[in-house]
Design an enzyme around this catalytic site. Structure first.
Site, PDB file in Angstrom:
ATOM      1  N   THR A  83       0.796  -0.014   2.554  1.00  0.00           N
ATOM      2  CA  THR A  83       2.108  -0.636   2.032  1.00  0.00           C
ATOM      3  C   THR A  83       3.043   0.418   2.413  1.00  0.00           C
ATOM      4  O   THR A  83       2.762   1.614   2.338  1.00  0.00           O
ATOM      5  CB  THR A  83       1.949  -0.902   0.724  1.00  0.00           C
ATOM      6  N   GLY A 142      -3.406  -3.449  -5.829  1.00  0.00           N
ATOM      7  CA  GLY A 142      -2.561  -4.312  -6.838  1.00  0.00           C
ATOM      8  C   GLY A 142      -2.737  -4.997  -7.978  1.00  0.00           C
ATOM      9  O   GLY A 142      -1.984  -5.102  -8.942  1.00  0.00           O
TER      10      GLY A 142
END
Length: 333
Positions: free
Chosen positions: A198, A252
């Site tokens: 990310t 996440g």
């Protein structure tokens, strides 16, 4: 003067990296990340290492140019994240991993610390730069988050640049999907080096405004429709001029459960903790106790910054009016 502190927790090589402005508040500052995980020197060739440093520096320069000329933190992080999204070196935009359906499903979010306005998109396809779509949702709609086909329709209406499937496809990511399918499980980016790719940026501009943004391709072999923390305001992204701005990279599901980004800002705003104290409490303690791995980048209202991670390494960089651009990949330089 900026001081960098590295703390190592035994066995797990947990590292927290923090910078402080002790004698002078910078006119502007920006921090970036390109993923955290099991990043060690033996897992990267010198050639790839050099490419990552070069791209991180290119992204920092793009943001700094805007900030140095009096531009907004929103414009700076948008330009910076677009450069990272356009590079196949990271799990965002062009380098995004493949979901179980063999498609690239992209998530992104952005937040303005001055107004607390936010925009986010989830599960979008064929959007060249998801960060621009997230910003369009913030600025051109009454909504905070849009997903899937609805977000893509909104993108078309507002002339957000699109790209064909072939633009996003890379052989490395496709092979990762095949290996993950063979193992019958979802992989957090790369099953070989266990890295979250990310990307994100946080900036404080000359006007005292903070902005934060994050963009990702999610998990390799993720179930169709899975949503991670990156597009969720308060989990993977948060910004408030009264405290700080945060962008995260990691597993996440844990970042969502711990509301990592907002939690760090809230500990500063309501608990009176410093940026370092808040980041360490959330990333180095709470996440670790939950079993979550990853890291965050953050900037507070006084220009202090944090690059804090509980994994072996994190692609990261910082630049400020009183600090030249520096980048790092591993737990220590």
């Amino acid at each position: 003067m900026w001081v960098k502190i590295f703390s190592i927790v035994a066995l797990l090589l947990f590292v927290s990296y923090e910078g402080f402005a002790k004698t002078e508040r910078p006119e502007y500052i920006m921090v970036i990340h390109g993923g955290a995980g099991n990043i060690t020197p033996e897992r990267l060739t010198k050639e790839r290492e050099a490419k990552i440093h070069a791209k991180l520096n290119e992204a920092l320069l793009a943001g700094e140019t805007i900030l140095k000329n009096g531009g907004s933190s929103m414009d700076a992080i948008t330009a910076t994240i677009k450069i990272l999204e356009n590079s196949p070196l990271f799990n965002a935009g062009r380098g995004a991993v493949f979901a179980a359906n063999g498609k690239n499903e992209l998530d992104s979010s952005i937040m303005d610390g001055k107004t607390l306005n936010t925009g986010a998109v989830s599960g979008v396809r064929n959007i060249k730069n998801p960060i621009t779509l997230a910003r369009a949702v913030m600025e051109k709609s009454v909504h905070v988050m849009m997903q899937g086909k609805g977000a893509e329709k909104f993108a078309k209406k507002h002339d957000i640049e699109r790209a064909p499937d072939s633009y996003f496809r890379t052989d490395v990511r496709w092979q990762q999907l095949l290996r993950a399918k063979a193992n019958e499980k979802a992989q957090l980016d790369n099953p070989v080096d266990y890295k979250f790719g990310t990307v994100g940026a946080v900036a404080l501009d000359k006007h005292g405004n903070i902005a934060a943004g994050t963009s990702t391709g999610g998990m390799t072999n993720k179930s169709h429709g899975r949503v991670g923390d990156s597009p969720i305001i308060g989990a993977g992204t948060y910004a408030n001029n009264e405290s700080c701005g945060v962008s995260g990279t990691g597993h996440g599901e844990y970042f969502i459960r711990a509301t990592v980004a907002r939690n760090i800002c809230a500990m500063m705003e309501y608990g009176g903790q410093s940026l370092k104290e808040a980041a360490d409490a959330v990333v180095m303690k709470q996440l670790v106790e939950m079993g979550g791995s990853g890291g965050i980048i953050a900037v507070d209202k006084d220009g202090n910054y944090a690059l804090t991670f509980n994994s072996a390494g994190m692609y990261r960089g910082v630049v400020a009016s009183n600090k030249p651009a520096t980048t790092a990949l591993y737990g220590s330089k």
